[in-house]
Design an enzyme around this catalytic site. Structure first.
Site, PDB file in Angstrom:
ATOM      1  N   HIS A   1      -7.001   6.026  -4.741  1.00 17.18           N
ATOM      2  CA  HIS A   1      -6.469   6.783  -3.562  1.00 17.18           C
ATOM      3  C   HIS A   1      -5.187   6.085  -3.294  1.00 17.18           C
ATOM      4  O   HIS A   1      -4.161   6.820  -2.609  1.00 17.18           O
ATOM      5  CB  HIS A   1      -7.306   6.778  -2.588  1.00 17.18           C
ATOM      6  CG  HIS A   1      -7.377   5.177  -1.798  1.00 17.18           C
ATOM      7  ND1 HIS A   1      -8.279   4.395  -1.931  1.00 17.18           N
ATOM      8  CD2 HIS A   1      -6.363   4.775  -0.849  1.00 17.18           C
ATOM      9  CE1 HIS A   1      -7.982   3.483  -0.942  1.00 17.18           C
ATOM     10  NE2 HIS A   1      -6.962   3.739  -0.419  1.00 17.18           N
TER      11      HIS A   1
ATOM     12  N   ASP B   1     -12.700   5.000  -7.265  1.00 15.99           N
ATOM     13  CA  ASP B   1     -11.697   4.744  -6.764  1.00 15.99           C
ATOM     14  C   ASP B   1     -10.719   3.543  -7.343  1.00 15.99           C
ATOM     15  O   ASP B   1     -10.984   2.637  -6.974  1.00 15.99           O
ATOM     16  CB  ASP B   1     -11.708   4.554  -5.109  1.00 15.99           C
ATOM     17  CG  ASP B   1     -10.399   4.566  -4.476  1.00 15.99           C
ATOM     18  OD1 ASP B   1      -9.499   4.744  -4.991  1.00 15.99           O
ATOM     19  OD2 ASP B   1     -10.442   3.958  -3.390  1.00 15.99           O
TER      20      ASP B   1
ATOM     21  N   GLY C   1      -3.824  -0.595   4.316  1.00 19.85           N
ATOM     22  CA  GLY C   1      -2.709  -1.450   3.641  1.00 19.85           C
ATOM     23  C   GLY C   1      -3.335  -2.562   2.535  1.00 19.85           C
ATOM     24  O   GLY C   1      -2.662  -3.109   1.866  1.00 19.85           O
TER      25      GLY C   1
ATOM     26  N   SER D   1      -5.808  -1.766   0.827  1.00 16.49           N
ATOM     27  CA  SER D   1      -6.378  -0.884  -0.401  1.00 16.49           C
ATOM     28  C   SER D   1      -5.762  -1.170  -1.664  1.00 16.49           C
ATOM     29  O   SER D   1      -4.652  -1.671  -1.633  1.00 16.49           O
ATOM     30  CB  SER D   1      -6.280   0.494  -0.120  1.00 16.49           C
ATOM     31  OG  SER D   1      -7.115   0.953   1.106  1.00 16.49           O
ATOM     32  N   GLY D   2      -6.661  -1.150  -2.523  1.00 18.83           N
ATOM     33  CA  GLY D   2      -6.284  -1.433  -4.003  1.00 18.83           C
ATOM     34  C   GLY D   2      -6.383  -2.953  -4.222  1.00 18.83           C
ATOM     35  O   GLY D   2      -6.289  -3.455  -5.496  1.00 18.83           O
TER      36      GLY D   2
END
Ligand code: 4AZ
Length: 433
Positions: A234, A286, A381, A383-384
């Site tokens: 995402h 994801d 922020g 995320s990932g």
């Protein structure tokens, strides 16, 4: 993320010992590509985050363990469902591959017969390493008298799976056993002791990167090889190829303000691959990979993280860590300059899917981590970025920060992409792209 007042200290790194692969070099120097890691071998725009203090004065270890709270009346399932029949390890002393068959309590060396590098790659991957680095046969006469209980031998029949390849033998006719070195990952350099920190210090999470898009921190990511970073789909699926040059990967930093000034900290991106099964609506699958134009210069502050071991799920209650530059308040006003870290326990999917939490929204490719009572969590922020757990003495990328209902809300822990479900995909992408 923040957790002021907690004691956070992890000091690692083994003492160097002599072993078959580095007679030519001094082992164990705390330099970037030291041998410590493998010696230890066993043993919307997405921004994240909110890491607030966990309740009261609990110590980070064991937080959230198995306890029921009034927030969500589901008992945590702490039974370990370990389906493995064969266990592998690489001796930190002499790099010998050792195997435990079934529930036999002994670790046995493996006879150097019918061995090849493809098998070495499979064994390394089984252990969460991306690849084989070196392998060789070592004379039994050179390893001392410690191995007298027998050997594991590779069967002569063609077997479809790695776990059926091994059998017990009293003797080893070649007189040689297998020594193995896998790609080093999941280790930190020796660090000064940290007390009372919630802000991370340089080198504590050396695999953590900040992904900048159009000069803004957009997501976190984790280094898995010198040229590849794992992040969330995402984070990247809205801005693919045309804007690839707008992405910059910053590594070896803890403050965002240093990103622009730090020499050589920014790496250009050559490829972005997001998982084809990524579902924007459900957040399923994801996960994405970024390939750099030029390889990372590994050092004490830039290092890869290991992947999970095959066929092994961490039980609910296992203590893991998140890190990121995401929001530190749910209102999304505060994005910290300094990388934050927080301990979060794994929450079993059974509990996380219960009606008081995500009511069936957690797929087999997701996992939950956090606290029933909220208060500590990843947020926009983050995320990932990584959810990492230490196991067998190495740090592994167990999850990728993906989604959640709000941030740090009671009964809505953070949801992470379950990296263990994407090992085959990761190997394939890295080999072929
Ligand atoms: C996000 O928007 C996000 N509390 C990331 C993590 C979580 C929530 C939202 C988990 O990127």
């Amino acid at each position: 993320m923040s957790l002021d007042g907690d004691t956070l200290s992890v000091i690692e790194n083994p003492v160097a010992v002599s072993h078959p692969f580095h007679s030519e070099k001094t082992a164990g120097v705390a330099g970037a590509k030291g041998v410590q890691g493998w010696l230890k071998g066993f043993q919307s725009t997405t921004q994240v985050k909110l890491l607030l203090r966990p309740s009261s004065s609990q110590s980070p270890v064991g937080l959230g363990d198995t306890k029921e709270t009034s927030f969500c009346n589901v008992t945590e399932d702490i039974s370990v469902s370990d389906s493995r029949k064969v266990f592998y390890r690489i001796s930190p002393e002499n790099s010998l591959l050792e195997i435990q068959l079934g529930k036999l309590p002994t670790w046995l060396p493996v006879c150097y017969e019918r061995w090849n590098s493809s098998l070495g790659t499979l064994v390394c991957r089984q252990l969460g390493y991306l690849r084989l680095t070196k392998h060789k046969g070592v004379n039994l006469t050179d390893i001392g008298p410690n191995y007298t209980d027998g050997f594991i031998q590779i069967t002569s029949e063609q077997k479809s799976s790695l776990e059926n390849m091994w059998q017990f033998r009293r003797s080893c006719i070649t007189g040689k056993v297998i020594a193995l070195q896998c790609f080093e990952c999941g280790t930190r350099a020796k660090l000064p002791r940290i007390i009372g920190g919630v802000e991370a210090t340089l080198g504590r999470w050396p695999w953590q990167v900040s992904l900048y898009y159009s000069n803004r921190h957009t997501c976190g990511g984790s280094i898995i090889t010198s040229q590849w970073v794992v992040t969330a789909a995402h984070c990247v699926h809205n801005y693919r190829l045309p804007q690839i040059s707008s992405w910059v990967v910053y590594a070896g930093i803890v403050t965002r303000s240093s990103a622009k000034t730090a020499q050589h900290a920014g790496y250009a991106v050559e490829k972005i691959i997001y998982n084809k099964n990524y579902n924007h609506r459900t957040h399923d699958s994801d996960i994405a990979l970024m390939k750099l134009r030029t390889p990372f210069n590994f050092s004490d502050t830039i290092r890869p993280i290991c992947l999970p071991q095959h066929d092994y799920d961490l039980p609910g209650g296992t203590q893991c860590w998140i890190s990121g530059w995401g929001y530190t308040q749910p209102d999304g006003v505060h994005s910290p300059d300094t990388l934050k870290e927080a301990p979060v326990p794994i929450i079993s999917t059974k509990k996380c899917n219960s009606s008081c939490m995500y009511n069936g929204e957690i797929t087999a490719r997701m996992l939950c981590a956090g606290y029933t009572e909220g208060k500590v969590d990843a947020c926009q922020g983050d995320s990932g970025g990584p959810l990492v757990c230490q196991d067998d003495n190495v740090w592994r990328l167990v999850g990728v920060v993906s989604w959640g209902t709000g941030c740090a809300e009671p009964n809505h822990p953070g949801v992470y992409t379950k990296v263990a479900k994407f090992l085959g995909w990761i190997y394939e992408m890295i080999e072929n792209y």
